[in-house]
Design a protein around this motif. Structure first.
Motif, PDB file in Angstrom:
ATOM      1  N   GLN A  13       0.814  -1.215   0.000  1.00  0.00           N
ATOM      2  CA  GLN A  13       0.000   0.000   0.000  1.00  0.00           C
ATOM      3  C   GLN A  13       0.850   1.268   0.000  1.00  0.00           C
ATOM      4  O   GLN A  13       0.365   2.339   0.323  1.00  0.00           O
ATOM      5  CB  GLN A  13      -0.924   0.008   1.224  1.00  0.00           C
ATOM      6  N   GLU A  17      -2.256   6.839  -2.341  1.00  0.00           N
ATOM      7  CA  GLU A  17      -3.497   6.596  -1.599  1.00  0.00           C
ATOM      8  C   GLU A  17      -3.200   6.070  -0.193  1.00  0.00           C
ATOM      9  O   GLU A  17      -3.835   6.480   0.780  1.00  0.00           O
ATOM     10  CB  GLU A  17      -4.379   5.598  -2.344  1.00  0.00           C
ATOM     11  N   GLY A  18      -2.213   5.146  -0.112  1.00  0.00           N
ATOM     12  CA  GLY A  18      -1.855   4.609   1.198  1.00  0.00           C
ATOM     13  C   GLY A  18      -1.260   5.659   2.105  1.00  0.00           C
ATOM     14  O   GLY A  18      -1.581   5.722   3.298  1.00  0.00           O
ATOM     15  N   ARG A  21      -3.969   7.975   3.307  1.00  0.00           N
ATOM     16  CA  ARG A  21      -4.782   7.343   4.355  1.00  0.00           C
ATOM     17  C   ARG A  21      -4.107   7.469   5.716  1.00  0.00           C
ATOM     18  O   ARG A  21      -4.749   7.835   6.704  1.00  0.00           O
ATOM     19  CB  ARG A  21      -5.018   5.868   4.022  1.00  0.00           C
ATOM     20  N   VAL A  22      -2.798   7.175   5.764  1.00  0.00           N
ATOM     21  CA  VAL A  22      -2.077   7.246   7.029  1.00  0.00           C
ATOM     22  C   VAL A  22      -2.064   8.676   7.570  1.00  0.00           C
ATOM     23  O   VAL A  22      -2.363   8.910   8.749  1.00  0.00           O
ATOM     24  CB  VAL A  22      -0.634   6.730   6.859  1.00  0.00           C
ATOM     25  N   ARG A  24      -4.082  11.122   6.852  1.00  0.00           N
ATOM     26  CA  ARG A  24      -5.453  11.529   7.196  1.00  0.00           C
ATOM     27  C   ARG A  24      -5.821  11.023   8.594  1.00  0.00           C
ATOM     28  O   ARG A  24      -6.394  11.758   9.410  1.00  0.00           O
ATOM     29  CB  ARG A  24      -6.416  10.988   6.146  1.00  0.00           C
ATOM     30  N   GLU A  25      -5.493   9.772   8.861  1.00  0.00           N
ATOM     31  CA  GLU A  25      -5.793   9.192  10.169  1.00  0.00           C
ATOM     32  C   GLU A  25      -5.020   9.903  11.280  1.00  0.00           C
ATOM     33  O   GLU A  25      -5.538  10.100  12.383  1.00  0.00           O
ATOM     34  CB  GLU A  25      -5.469   7.698  10.160  1.00  0.00           C
ATOM     35  N   ALA A  57       0.155  12.561  -2.142  1.00  0.00           N
ATOM     36  CA  ALA A  57      -0.767  12.454  -1.010  1.00  0.00           C
ATOM     37  C   ALA A  57      -1.072  13.822  -0.416  1.00  0.00           C
ATOM     38  O   ALA A  57      -2.218  14.111  -0.043  1.00  0.00           O
ATOM     39  CB  ALA A  57      -0.183  11.537   0.067  1.00  0.00           C
ATOM     40  N   THR A  60      -3.603  15.510  -2.460  1.00  0.00           N
ATOM     41  CA  THR A  60      -4.921  14.933  -2.178  1.00  0.00           C
ATOM     42  C   THR A  60      -5.510  15.524  -0.903  1.00  0.00           C
ATOM     43  O   THR A  60      -6.682  15.929  -0.864  1.00  0.00           O
ATOM     44  CB  THR A  60      -4.823  13.403  -2.030  1.00  0.00           C
ATOM     45  N   GLU A  64      -8.896  18.036   0.125  1.00  0.00           N
ATOM     46  CA  GLU A  64      -9.885  17.716   1.156  1.00  0.00           C
ATOM     47  C   GLU A  64      -9.950  18.788   2.242  1.00  0.00           C
ATOM     48  O   GLU A  64     -10.741  18.674   3.175  1.00  0.00           O
ATOM     49  CB  GLU A  64      -9.545  16.365   1.797  1.00  0.00           C
ATOM     50  N   ALA A 163     -14.551  15.009   5.078  1.00  0.00           N
ATOM     51  CA  ALA A 163     -13.192  14.826   5.605  1.00  0.00           C
ATOM     52  C   ALA A 163     -12.763  16.057   6.392  1.00  0.00           C
ATOM     53  O   ALA A 163     -12.163  15.942   7.473  1.00  0.00           O
ATOM     54  CB  ALA A 163     -12.216  14.550   4.463  1.00  0.00           C
TER      55      ALA A 163
END
Length: 229
Positions: A13, A17-18, A21-22, A24-25, A57, A60, A64, A163
């Motif tokens: 990942q 995108e991966g 995701r990390v 964002r979390e 990322a 991205t 958001e 988001a």
């Protein structure tokens, strides 16, 4: 700067995108705080990836509303203002009311089942959950409504709006009274979707978002979101 661990992104990942995701979390959890720098090189080393997926990322997350990219300064976690809160909830009231009306017309049995599961999870989390757990459970319910419209455009726009909301909402907990009110409002929206009553679903969703906006503004502390020098 507290960075995520080197093994946070599995080898399969390690894509933009991966990485998104990390990060964002980490923002949702408050590990990466408002105004905190996000240097590409340091993030790439921490995540065990090249700088290219990190750069992608960050773009991205900028789309958001979670990250700010400034020429000659780089990326930072976006600092939220009370004006941001007012604008994002006002936008949500319009978009989500429309989505609820459309979903009442287009929803399938599978959509309703997924919403019932999301509602059950929200009720299990309740007032005892952490702010992050509450925010993500609420996000799942609202996202499923936009998904039920079948509109890719609406899903994309709502994904960005929601988001941004979660990045702030995950910083404070709903007390028992507000949590119970949100659960009750969700049940009403679900009933309207089940009955395929578009006008009612629109009205109830607008009222729900406006109630959430009032609570968010009431509990917003500008100093907590200021950049610490």
């Amino acid at each position: 700067m507290q960075l995520v661990g080197r093994n946070a992104v599995p080898l399969a990942q390690r894509t933009s995108e991966g990485v998104a995701r990390v990060l964002r979390e980490e923002i949702f959890a408050g590990t990466l705080k408002p105004g905190e720098p996000l240097p590409e090189r340091a993030l790439a080393e921490s995540l065990g990836v090249s700088r290219t997926p990190v750069r992608e990322a960050l773009f991205t997350l900028q789309s958001e509303g979670l990250v700010e990219l400034t020429p000659n300064r780089g990326a930072t976690v976006r600092t939220i203002t009370s004006r941001d809160i007012l604008q994002i909830y006002s936008l949500r009231a319009v978009l989500e009311a429309y989505a609820a009306g459309e979903a009442a017309r287009t929803r399938t049995r599978e959509d309703l089942d997924a919403l019932l599961d999301a509602q059950a999870k929200l009720e299990r989390v309740g007032a005892s959950g952490t702010p992050g757990e509450q925010a993500l459970a609420d996000l799942a319910f609202h996202k499923l409504i936009s998904d039920a419209t079948g509109s890719r455009l609406l899903q994309s726009v709502m994904g960005q709006v929601l988001a941004f909301t979660v990045s702030y909402r995950s910083r404070y907990a709903y007390p028992a009274e507000q949590s119970a009110l949100a659960v009750e409002q969700h049940r009403g929206i679900l009933d309207a979707l089940r009955a395929q009553d578009g006008p009612l679903a629109e009205r109830l969703m607008r009222e729900h978002v406006e109630s959430s906006r009032a609570f968010a503004l009431e509990h917003f502390d500008e100093s907590e979101h200021a950049v610490v020098p």
